[in-house]
Write a protein that holds these residues in place. Structure first.
Motif, PDB file in Angstrom:
ATOM      1  N   ARG A 136       2.172 -13.379   9.562  1.00 41.65           N
ATOM      2  CA  ARG A 136       1.699 -12.971  10.877  1.00 41.65           C
ATOM      3  C   ARG A 136       2.246 -13.916  11.950  1.00 41.65           C
ATOM      4  O   ARG A 136       2.291 -15.132  11.755  1.00 41.65           O
ATOM      5  N   LEU A 137       2.670 -13.332  13.080  1.00 48.26           N
ATOM      6  CA  LEU A 137       3.221 -14.136  14.166  1.00 48.26           C
ATOM      7  C   LEU A 137       2.114 -14.948  14.842  1.00 48.26           C
ATOM      8  O   LEU A 137       1.055 -14.399  15.172  1.00 48.26           O
ATOM      9  N   PRO A 138       2.352 -16.225  15.113  1.00 44.15           N
ATOM     10  CA  PRO A 138       1.309 -17.067  15.731  1.00 44.15           C
ATOM     11  C   PRO A 138       1.260 -16.922  17.248  1.00 44.15           C
ATOM     12  O   PRO A 138       1.198 -17.913  17.977  1.00 44.15           O
ATOM     13  N   PHE A 139       1.320 -15.676  17.755  1.00 47.40           N
ATOM     14  CA  PHE A 139       1.155 -15.447  19.190  1.00 47.40           C
ATOM     15  C   PHE A 139      -0.298 -15.715  19.570  1.00 47.40           C
ATOM     16  O   PHE A 139      -1.215 -15.370  18.822  1.00 47.40           O
ATOM     17  N   ASP A 140      -0.503 -16.322  20.753  1.00 47.28           N
ATOM     18  CA  ASP A 140      -1.880 -16.353  21.225  1.00 47.28           C
ATOM     19  C   ASP A 140      -2.186 -14.984  21.843  1.00 47.28           C
ATOM     20  O   ASP A 140      -1.318 -14.117  21.938  1.00 47.28           O
ATOM     21  N   GLU A 141      -3.440 -14.780  22.259  1.00 49.42           N
ATOM     22  CA  GLU A 141      -3.860 -13.441  22.677  1.00 49.42           C
ATOM     23  C   GLU A 141      -3.067 -12.936  23.875  1.00 49.42           C
ATOM     24  O   GLU A 141      -2.660 -11.769  23.930  1.00 49.42           O
ATOM     25  N   TYR A 142      -2.795 -13.806  24.843  1.00 43.84           N
ATOM     26  CA  TYR A 142      -2.126 -13.350  26.059  1.00 43.84           C
ATOM     27  C   TYR A 142      -0.618 -13.175  25.845  1.00 43.84           C
ATOM     28  O   TYR A 142       0.012 -12.314  26.474  1.00 43.84           O
ATOM     29  N   GLU A 143      -0.021 -13.961  24.973  1.00 41.87           N
ATOM     30  CA  GLU A 143       1.388 -13.743  24.625  1.00 41.87           C
ATOM     31  C   GLU A 143       1.553 -12.372  23.973  1.00 41.87           C
ATOM     32  O   GLU A 143       2.476 -11.610  24.293  1.00 41.87           O
ATOM     33  N   ALA A 144       0.655 -12.062  23.041  1.00 41.57           N
ATOM     34  CA  ALA A 144       0.723 -10.771  22.364  1.00 41.57           C
ATOM     35  C   ALA A 144       0.452  -9.625  23.338  1.00 41.57           C
ATOM     36  O   ALA A 144       1.101  -8.581  23.288  1.00 41.57           O
ATOM     37  N   LEU A 145      -0.514  -9.821  24.247  1.00 38.61           N
ATOM     38  CA  LEU A 145      -0.838  -8.803  25.242  1.00 38.61           C
ATOM     39  C   LEU A 145       0.389  -8.479  26.096  1.00 38.61           C
ATOM     40  O   LEU A 145       0.739  -7.313  26.304  1.00 38.61           O
ATOM     41  N   ALA A 146       1.077  -9.520  26.580  1.00 39.60           N
ATOM     42  CA  ALA A 146       2.239  -9.314  27.441  1.00 39.60           C
ATOM     43  C   ALA A 146       3.382  -8.651  26.686  1.00 39.60           C
ATOM     44  O   ALA A 146       3.974  -7.670  27.155  1.00 39.60           O
ATOM     45  N   ALA A 147       3.709  -9.168  25.497  1.00 38.60           N
ATOM     46  CA  ALA A 147       4.858  -8.666  24.750  1.00 38.60           C
ATOM     47  C   ALA A 147       4.661  -7.230  24.288  1.00 38.60           C
ATOM     48  O   ALA A 147       5.530  -6.367  24.478  1.00 38.60           O
ATOM     49  N   LEU A 148       3.512  -6.933  23.692  1.00 43.06           N
ATOM     50  CA  LEU A 148       3.279  -5.597  23.145  1.00 43.06           C
ATOM     51  C   LEU A 148       3.073  -4.560  24.251  1.00 43.06           C
ATOM     52  O   LEU A 148       3.589  -3.434  24.161  1.00 43.06           O
ATOM     53  N   SER A 149       2.358  -4.924  25.312  1.00 44.40           N
ATOM     54  CA  SER A 149       2.149  -3.983  26.414  1.00 44.40           C
ATOM     55  C   SER A 149       3.475  -3.619  27.071  1.00 44.40           C
ATOM     56  O   SER A 149       3.715  -2.455  27.413  1.00 44.40           O
ATOM     57  N   LEU A 150       4.340  -4.606  27.244  1.00 41.13           N
ATOM     58  CA  LEU A 150       5.644  -4.346  27.857  1.00 41.13           C
ATOM     59  C   LEU A 150       6.471  -3.401  27.002  1.00 41.13           C
ATOM     60  O   LEU A 150       7.016  -2.399  27.485  1.00 41.13           O
ATOM     61  N   LEU A 151       6.556  -3.682  25.703  1.00 39.48           N
ATOM     62  CA  LEU A 151       7.348  -2.845  24.806  1.00 39.48           C
ATOM     63  C   LEU A 151       6.824  -1.407  24.771  1.00 39.48           C
ATOM     64  O   LEU A 151       7.587  -0.447  24.885  1.00 39.48           O
ATOM     65  N   GLU A 152       5.510  -1.262  24.625  1.00 41.18           N
ATOM     66  CA  GLU A 152       4.947   0.085  24.455  1.00 41.18           C
ATOM     67  C   GLU A 152       4.993   0.904  25.737  1.00 41.18           C
ATOM     68  O   GLU A 152       5.249   2.113  25.712  1.00 41.18           O
ATOM     69  N   SER A 153       4.766   0.274  26.885  1.00 38.00           N
ATOM     70  CA  SER A 153       4.776   1.050  28.124  1.00 38.00           C
ATOM     71  C   SER A 153       6.199   1.428  28.523  1.00 38.00           C
ATOM     72  O   SER A 153       6.444   2.543  28.987  1.00 38.00           O
ATOM     73  N   VAL A 154       7.156   0.522  28.314  1.00 37.88           N
ATOM     74  CA  VAL A 154       8.547   0.826  28.677  1.00 37.88           C
ATOM     75  C   VAL A 154       9.154   1.819  27.688  1.00 37.88           C
ATOM     76  O   VAL A 154       9.989   2.651  28.061  1.00 37.88           O
ATOM     77  N   ALA A 155       8.736   1.781  26.420  1.00 34.91           N
ATOM     78  CA  ALA A 155       9.292   2.687  25.404  1.00 34.91           C
ATOM     79  C   ALA A 155       9.087   4.149  25.790  1.00 34.91           C
ATOM     80  O   ALA A 155       9.948   4.998  25.517  1.00 34.91           O
ATOM     81  N   GLY A 156       7.985   4.457  26.432  1.00 32.70           N
ATOM     82  CA  GLY A 156       7.714   5.840  26.806  1.00 32.70           C
ATOM     83  C   GLY A 156       8.459   6.303  28.034  1.00 32.70           C
ATOM     84  O   GLY A 156       8.471   7.496  28.347  1.00 32.70           O
ATOM     85  N   GLN A 157       9.123   5.380  28.737  1.00 37.14           N
ATOM     86  CA  GLN A 157       9.803   5.731  29.978  1.00 37.14           C
ATOM     87  C   GLN A 157      11.324   5.627  29.889  1.00 37.14           C
ATOM     88  O   GLN A 157      12.027   6.287  30.650  1.00 37.14           O
ATOM     89  N   GLU A 158      11.841   4.791  28.990  1.00 39.54           N
ATOM     90  CA  GLU A 158      13.275   4.531  28.942  1.00 39.54           C
ATOM     91  C   GLU A 158      13.972   5.633  28.161  1.00 39.54           C
ATOM     92  O   GLU A 158      13.695   5.835  26.972  1.00 39.54           O
ATOM     93  N   PRO A 159      14.898   6.388  28.782  1.00 34.05           N
ATOM     94  CA  PRO A 159      15.485   7.552  28.117  1.00 34.05           C
ATOM     95  C   PRO A 159      16.478   7.226  27.003  1.00 34.05           C
ATOM     96  O   PRO A 159      16.675   8.022  26.096  1.00 34.05           O
ATOM     97  N   VAL A 160      17.107   6.061  27.052  1.00 32.18           N
ATOM     98  CA  VAL A 160      18.138   5.733  26.069  1.00 32.18           C
ATOM     99  C   VAL A 160      17.602   4.812  24.976  1.00 32.18           C
ATOM    100  O   VAL A 160      17.764   5.060  23.783  1.00 32.18           O
ATOM    101  N   TYR A 161      16.936   3.742  25.375  1.00 33.34           N
ATOM    102  CA  TYR A 161      16.482   2.736  24.412  1.00 33.34           C
ATOM    103  C   TYR A 161      15.025   2.934  23.986  1.00 33.34           C
ATOM    104  O   TYR A 161      14.481   2.117  23.246  1.00 33.34           O
TER     105      TYR A 161
END
Length: 306
Positions: A73-98
């Protein structure tokens, strides 16, 4: 086999599989080449079995072994995980190529986070809005082909839309460098038809294919302009050597935490504007053309407010 030897062998197999799927033959060869561990296939099966018992999911597919999931398991603290995962998931639904690649990365990150951290992330999810830099979007397959051609010194044929003519047509060029400037990828290439060096926006390339024709890169690289830039500690930590769009740029860290980045650039115009955006965090030390253009840009900007 000693217990220490078995442990080293098992860890070596885990390291190799973490880099990508590999055939049993390739695993045995790398164990010998990189770790000095000469084992037979029977011993390899024991290494893989030990990893599976420890919770690593290893799948056999098309003659290769692939590490699918890990109990680590990655040793992210709560806010590191919040920022990284929220960014990936929200952008994934909008980016047409990647988008698909971002969604896949988000899924892997979810599986690597501890349960408690994951619950915190889902309770405090943040939505990020994406404004695409390119319209139409860039095609990653086009970028990959361009980079391979520039690396191999091979001509390409591309179907390019020109803003000046308003037409799309096939062109044969010699790619010198693919770089990123002002939120877009650009191709710097020699155009034999016009006997000129030109810049092409990657998002206007509809199709591209490598040709078997090779070219000599020496004359082309002489057209690149030298660049030497000082970065303060924070700017260097944020941008690293990528402040100069040169894959071969070098970094000289200084004792005070600052750094000097040196390389060559294809387009001084865009480089000046990228460096200017860094404000006092960067200072152009050379080469001569870049420094003069940078000073001229600052003078013209200052005159706008005089």
């Amino acid at each position: 086999m000693s217990r220490m030897g078995a442990t080293l062998g098992t860890l070596a197999v885990l390291k190799i599989l973490s880099e990508g799927a590999a055939s049993r033959e390739r695993l045995l060869a790398r164990l010998e080449e990189e770790f000095g561990i000469g084992r037979d296939e029977r011993t390899l099966r024991r290494y893989v079995s030990a990893l599976r018992e420890a919770g690593f999911e290893i799948r056999s597919h098309s003659g290769k072994l692939e590490l699918v999931s890990s109990p680590v398991r990655l040793p992210f603290d709560e806010y590191e995980a919040l920022a990284a995962l929220s960014l990936l998931e929200s952008v994934a639904g909008q980016e047409p190529v990647y988008g698909g690649h971002l969604a896949s990365a988000a899924g892997k990150l979810r599986r690597a986070l501890p349960e408690g951290v994951l619950k915190f992330v889902d309770r405090g999810r943040v939505e990020f809005d994406l404004s695409p830099a390119s319209d139409p979007p860039e095609d990653p397959h086009v970028i990959d082909t361009l980079r391979q051609a520039a690396y191999r010194n091979q001509r390409i044929e591309m179907h390019y839309y020109s803003l000046s003519s308003g037409e799309s047509r096939w062109r044969v060029v010699e790619p010198v460098r693919v770089y990123h400037a002002q939120r877009a990828h650009r191709l710097y290439a020699y155009d034999p038809e016009s006997n000129e060096y030109r810049e092409f926006r990657v998002n206007r390339i509809g199709e591209v294919k490598m040709l078997p024709d090779k070219f000599s890169p020496e004359a082309h690289t002489r057209q690149l302009k030298p660049a030497r830039v000082w970065l303060n500690e924070k700017t260097f930590a944020a941008y690293g050597k990528y402040v100069i769009p040169d894959p071969h740029a070098t970094v000289k860290p200084q004792d005070d935490g600052t750094a000097i980045v040196e390389g060559s650039v294809a387009n001084i115009f865009w480089t000046v504007r990228d460096i200017a955006a860094l404000g006092p965090g960067a200072r152009v030390l050379g080469g001569p053309e870049l420094k003069e253009e940078f000073l001229q840009f600052l003078r013209l900007t200052l005159n706008q407010y005089s």
